[in-house]
Design an enzyme around this catalytic site. Structure first.
Site, PDB file in Angstrom:
ATOM      1  N   VAL A 137       0.820  -1.222   0.000  1.00  0.00           N
ATOM      2  CA  VAL A 137       0.000   0.000   0.000  1.00  0.00           C
ATOM      3  C   VAL A 137       0.852   1.269   0.000  1.00  0.00           C
ATOM      4  O   VAL A 137       0.355   2.364  -0.277  1.00  0.00           O
ATOM      5  CB  VAL A 137      -1.011   0.047   1.180  1.00  0.00           C
ATOM      6  CG1 VAL A 137      -2.048  -1.053   1.084  1.00  0.00           C
ATOM      7  CG2 VAL A 137      -0.309   0.022   2.539  1.00  0.00           C
ATOM      8  N   SER A 164      -7.509   2.287  16.127  1.00  0.00           N
ATOM      9  CA  SER A 164      -7.034   1.586  17.343  1.00  0.00           C
ATOM     10  C   SER A 164      -7.360   2.416  18.567  1.00  0.00           C
ATOM     11  O   SER A 164      -7.480   3.646  18.482  1.00  0.00           O
ATOM     12  CB  SER A 164      -5.523   1.395  17.263  1.00  0.00           C
ATOM     13  OG  SER A 164      -5.008   0.936  18.499  1.00  0.00           O
ATOM     14  N   TYR A 176       3.251   5.245  16.484  1.00  0.00           N
ATOM     15  CA  TYR A 176       2.103   4.390  16.123  1.00  0.00           C
ATOM     16  C   TYR A 176       0.793   5.056  16.560  1.00  0.00           C
ATOM     17  O   TYR A 176      -0.180   5.113  15.800  1.00  0.00           O
ATOM     18  CB  TYR A 176       2.247   3.008  16.782  1.00  0.00           C
ATOM     19  CG  TYR A 176       1.055   2.112  16.518  1.00  0.00           C
ATOM     20  CD1 TYR A 176       0.806   1.604  15.250  1.00  0.00           C
ATOM     21  CD2 TYR A 176       0.156   1.796  17.539  1.00  0.00           C
ATOM     22  CE1 TYR A 176      -0.295   0.794  14.998  1.00  0.00           C
ATOM     23  CE2 TYR A 176      -0.950   0.982  17.297  1.00  0.00           C
ATOM     24  CZ  TYR A 176      -1.177   0.486  16.028  1.00  0.00           C
ATOM     25  OH  TYR A 176      -2.269  -0.301  15.784  1.00  0.00           O
ATOM     26  N   LYS A 202      -2.585   6.268  14.375  1.00  0.00           N
ATOM     27  CA  LYS A 202      -3.972   5.846  14.602  1.00  0.00           C
ATOM     28  C   LYS A 202      -4.857   7.044  14.962  1.00  0.00           C
ATOM     29  O   LYS A 202      -6.067   7.032  14.696  1.00  0.00           O
ATOM     30  CB  LYS A 202      -4.024   4.735  15.651  1.00  0.00           C
ATOM     31  CG  LYS A 202      -3.405   3.427  15.141  1.00  0.00           C
ATOM     32  CD  LYS A 202      -4.127   2.900  13.883  1.00  0.00           C
ATOM     33  CE  LYS A 202      -3.562   1.619  13.331  1.00  0.00           C
ATOM     34  NZ  LYS A 202      -4.302   1.076  12.197  1.00  0.00           N
ATOM     35  N   PRO A 217      -9.806  -1.307  17.913  1.00  0.00           N
ATOM     36  CA  PRO A 217      -9.592  -2.420  18.839  1.00  0.00           C
ATOM     37  C   PRO A 217      -8.527  -2.099  19.880  1.00  0.00           C
ATOM     38  O   PRO A 217      -7.621  -1.293  19.650  1.00  0.00           O
ATOM     39  CB  PRO A 217      -9.102  -3.554  17.930  1.00  0.00           C
ATOM     40  CG  PRO A 217      -9.290  -3.083  16.524  1.00  0.00           C
ATOM     41  CD  PRO A 217      -9.259  -1.599  16.571  1.00  0.00           C
ATOM     42  N   GLY A 218      -8.672  -2.772  21.031  1.00  0.00           N
ATOM     43  CA  GLY A 218      -7.596  -2.778  22.028  1.00  0.00           C
ATOM     44  C   GLY A 218      -6.652  -3.924  21.681  1.00  0.00           C
ATOM     45  O   GLY A 218      -6.223  -4.052  20.539  1.00  0.00           O
ATOM     46  N   VAL A 257      -5.347  -7.234  20.506  1.00  0.00           N
ATOM     47  CA  VAL A 257      -5.769  -8.346  19.630  1.00  0.00           C
ATOM     48  C   VAL A 257      -4.548  -9.241  19.394  1.00  0.00           C
ATOM     49  O   VAL A 257      -3.486  -8.739  19.009  1.00  0.00           O
ATOM     50  CB  VAL A 257      -6.282  -7.830  18.262  1.00  0.00           C
ATOM     51  CG1 VAL A 257      -6.986  -8.947  17.501  1.00  0.00           C
ATOM     52  CG2 VAL A 257      -7.184  -6.623  18.416  1.00  0.00           C
ATOM     53  N   THR A 315      -2.494 -11.254  17.285  1.00  0.00           N
ATOM     54  CA  THR A 315      -2.257 -11.516  15.854  1.00  0.00           C
ATOM     55  C   THR A 315      -0.744 -11.503  15.637  1.00  0.00           C
ATOM     56  O   THR A 315       0.028 -11.425  16.597  1.00  0.00           O
ATOM     57  CB  THR A 315      -2.874 -10.398  14.976  1.00  0.00           C
ATOM     58  OG1 THR A 315      -2.182  -9.174  15.281  1.00  0.00           O
ATOM     59  CG2 THR A 315      -4.355 -10.210  15.234  1.00  0.00           C
TER      60      THR A 315
HETATM   61  N1  LIG Z   1      -3.231  -6.467  16.982  1.00  0.00           N
HETATM   62  C1  LIG Z   1      -3.702  -5.472  17.686  1.00  0.00           C
HETATM   63  O1  LIG Z   1      -3.621  -5.461  18.930  1.00  0.00           O
HETATM   64  C2  LIG Z   1      -4.361  -4.312  17.011  1.00  0.00           C
HETATM   65  C3  LIG Z   1      -4.211  -4.061  15.661  1.00  0.00           C
HETATM   66  N2  LIG Z   1      -4.796  -2.943  15.106  1.00  0.00           N
HETATM   67  C4  LIG Z   1      -4.678  -2.640  13.693  1.00  0.00           C
HETATM   68  O2  LIG Z   1      -5.261  -3.705  12.951  1.00  0.00           O
HETATM   69  C5  LIG Z   1      -4.703  -3.755  11.645  1.00  0.00           C
HETATM   70  C6  LIG Z   1      -4.349  -5.190  11.322  1.00  0.00           C
HETATM   71  O3  LIG Z   1      -3.373  -5.637  12.240  1.00  0.00           O
HETATM   72  P1  LIG Z   1      -3.293  -7.141  12.777  1.00  0.00           P
HETATM   73  O4  LIG Z   1      -4.254  -7.997  12.086  1.00  0.00           O
HETATM   74  O5  LIG Z   1      -3.319  -7.074  14.245  1.00  0.00           O
HETATM   75  O6  LIG Z   1      -1.776  -7.479  12.361  1.00  0.00           O
HETATM   76  P2  LIG Z   1      -1.149  -8.591  11.412  1.00  0.00           P
HETATM   77  O7  LIG Z   1       0.317  -8.329  11.463  1.00  0.00           O
HETATM   78  O8  LIG Z   1      -1.628  -9.938  11.793  1.00  0.00           O
HETATM   79  O9  LIG Z   1      -1.712  -8.219   9.970  1.00  0.00           O
HETATM   80  C7  LIG Z   1      -1.273  -7.083   9.265  1.00  0.00           C
HETATM   81  C8  LIG Z   1      -1.679  -7.223   7.806  1.00  0.00           C
HETATM   82  O10 LIG Z   1      -1.273  -6.043   7.094  1.00  0.00           O
HETATM   83  C9  LIG Z   1      -0.531  -6.439   5.931  1.00  0.00           C
HETATM   84  N3  LIG Z   1       0.408  -5.376   5.574  1.00  0.00           N
HETATM   85  C10 LIG Z   1       1.382  -4.831   6.344  1.00  0.00           C
HETATM   86  N4  LIG Z   1       2.044  -3.890   5.657  1.00  0.00           N
HETATM   87  C11 LIG Z   1       1.471  -3.837   4.422  1.00  0.00           C
HETATM   88  C12 LIG Z   1       1.707  -3.066   3.263  1.00  0.00           C
HETATM   89  N5  LIG Z   1       2.685  -2.149   3.233  1.00  0.00           N
HETATM   90  N6  LIG Z   1       0.929  -3.259   2.175  1.00  0.00           N
HETATM   91  C13 LIG Z   1      -0.055  -4.193   2.203  1.00  0.00           C
HETATM   92  N7  LIG Z   1      -0.335  -4.952   3.270  1.00  0.00           N
HETATM   93  C14 LIG Z   1       0.426  -4.779   4.367  1.00  0.00           C
HETATM   94  C15 LIG Z   1       0.132  -7.765   6.330  1.00  0.00           C
HETATM   95  O11 LIG Z   1       0.426  -8.605   5.234  1.00  0.00           O
HETATM   96  P3  LIG Z   1       1.827  -8.636   4.423  1.00  0.00           P
HETATM   97  O12 LIG Z   1       2.914  -8.601   5.459  1.00  0.00           O
HETATM   98  O13 LIG Z   1       1.746  -9.888   3.638  1.00  0.00           O
HETATM   99  O14 LIG Z   1       1.807  -7.444   3.556  1.00  0.00           O
HETATM  100  C16 LIG Z   1      -1.011  -8.406   7.127  1.00  0.00           C
HETATM  101  O15 LIG Z   1      -1.929  -8.997   6.242  1.00  0.00           O
HETATM  102  C17 LIG Z   1      -3.530  -2.779  11.667  1.00  0.00           C
HETATM  103  O16 LIG Z   1      -3.930  -1.578  11.044  1.00  0.00           O
HETATM  104  C18 LIG Z   1      -3.267  -2.541  13.150  1.00  0.00           C
HETATM  105  O17 LIG Z   1      -2.704  -1.290  13.388  1.00  0.00           O
HETATM  106  C19 LIG Z   1      -5.550  -2.081  15.864  1.00  0.00           C
HETATM  107  C20 LIG Z   1      -5.706  -2.294  17.187  1.00  0.00           C
HETATM  108  C21 LIG Z   1      -5.158  -3.437  17.862  1.00  0.00           C
HETATM  109  C1  LIG Z   2      -1.783  -2.696  18.355  1.00  0.00           C
HETATM  110  C2  LIG Z   2      -2.793  -1.831  18.899  1.00  0.00           C
HETATM  111  O1  LIG Z   2      -3.316  -0.946  18.269  1.00  0.00           O
HETATM  112  C3  LIG Z   2      -3.087  -2.077  20.289  1.00  0.00           C
HETATM  113  N1  LIG Z   2      -4.296  -1.465  20.648  1.00  0.00           N
HETATM  114  C4  LIG Z   2      -1.899  -1.538  21.033  1.00  0.00           C
HETATM  115  O2  LIG Z   2      -1.833  -0.328  21.108  1.00  0.00           O
HETATM  116  O3  LIG Z   2      -1.037  -2.339  21.431  1.00  0.00           O
END
Ligand SMILES: NC(=O)C1=CN([C@@H]2O[C@H](COP(=O)(O)OP(=O)(O)OC[C@H]3O[C@@H](n4cnc5c(N)ncnc54)[C@H](OP(=O)(O)O)[C@@H]3O)[C@@H](O)[C@H]2O)C=CC1
Ligand SMILES: CC(=O)[C@H](N)C(=O)O
Length: 255
Positions: free
Chosen positions: A62, A141, A154, A158, A184-185, A187, A189
């Site tokens: 992206v 977030s 970060y 957000k 979300p808080g 998560v 992943t």
């Molecule tokens: N986990 C948490 O606690 C929280 C997460 N979030 C937000 O949720 C969203 C998803 O995160 P989460 O599912 O937790 O994390 P993951 O690391 O599990 O997933 C992140 C996803 O983003 C993709 N990605 C990263 N960089 C790029 C890029 N430059 N272009 C295209 N795709 C990209 C990754 O795939 P690939 O590497 O293959 O590109 C992957 O599919 C994020 O925006 C994060 O900030 C918000 C709050 C809490």
């Molecule tokens: C990854 C997130 O956005 C989470 N809420 C955190 O701040 O750790």
């Protein structure tokens, strides 16, 4: 969701993958993006087999404006009318203090979380406006509601997602389009593995003693917002694990 086209960035893992599974289970056709093509191909196979859904893969970074534009402007007619855009791709690298962090890592975080989201939005929303139909769901977030130690950049990205969601909602107020910011808080992943620069042990310790949300939990909320009646615009949702109270206060059992 039947016959709706849902576009998900960052669909190869965590929240994005949870959304892909949820929307596929409800009959949507999916355009899935991430950088890792191999993982996306496995997900496409899984979803087509399990839900008989249509899946188009659009692997791009992206941050690469030209790549994004090329991919989105070359969509065939049957995939052009995106109904729901889930701007989910995002990351953080490190937990450094603002006066000690790495500027190159911050470029990656800012370029992905803010500029990447803006690029995709800028390219897809005009078509939604033209068609008089569409929903933009940004994954913000709890971090956007206030800074926490080691999180300033970060958290700033957000906070920007919140401002961009609010701004877009204002700009689209005279249209049928809806804009939602999901916040979300904690998560569990791959996010923390990336945050701790690949240190899986450190990532696991971060979730120790607390029943964190899963990507699927967040996907349920995203789906709730997307499936609300057309006149209902869920502007923002803050969701956390039961034992999390703020971005800095959680209760962990036996830790
Ligand atoms: N986990 C948490 O606690 C929280 C997460 N979030 C937000 O949720 C969203 C998803 O995160 P989460 O599912 O937790 O994390 P993951 O690391 O599990 O997933 C992140 C996803 O983003 C993709 N990605 C990263 N960089 C790029 C890029 N430059 N272009 C295209 N795709 C990209 C990754 O795939 P690939 O590497 O293959 O590109 C992957 O599919 C994020 O925006 C994060 O900030 C918000 C709050 C809490
Ligand atoms: C990854 C997130 O956005 C989470 N809420 C955190 O701040 O750790």
């Amino acid at each position: 969701m039947k016959d709706r086209i849902v576009f998900i960035t960052g669909a190869s893992s965590g929240i994005g993958l949870g959304c892909a599974r949820k929307f596929a289970s409800q009959g949507a056709s999916l355009i899935l993006n991430a950088r890792n093509v191999t993982v996306l191909e496995d997900i496409k196979k899984e979803l087509e087999t399990k839900y008989a859904t249509r899946v188009l893969l659009l692997p791009f970074d992206v941050r690469n404006r030209d790549e994004v534009a090329k991919a989105l402007t070359s969509l065939s007619q049957e995939w052009q009318a995106v109904d729901v855009l889930i701007n989910n791709a995002g990351l953080v690298i490190g937990l450094d203090k603002e006066h000690q962090g790495n500027l190159d890592e911050w470029d990656v975080v800012i370029d992905t979380n803010i500029k990447g989201l803006l690029t995709v939005t800028r390219l897809l929303v005009p078509g939604m406006v033209e068609r008089g139909r569409g929903h933009i769901i940004n994954i913000g977030s709890i971090a956007g509601d206030g800074a926490y130690p080691g999180g300033s950049v970060y958290c700033a990205t957000k906070a920007a997602v919140k401002a961009l969601s609010d701004g877009l909602r204002i700009d689209l107020v005279d249209t049928p389009l809806r804009v939602t910011n999901i916040k979300p808080g904690m998560v569990e992943t791959n996010f923390s593995v990336v945050r701790f620069r690949g240190d899986k042990g450190a990532a696991d310790r971060f979730y120790q003693g607390i029943h964190a949300l899963s990507g699927d939990d967040v996907a349920e909320t995203v789906y709730y917002a997307a499936s609300a009646p057309e006149h209902v615009q869920i502007a923002e949702v803050l969701l956390m694990p039961t034992n999390q109270a703020t971005s800095t206060l959680s209760y962990r059992k036996n830790v």
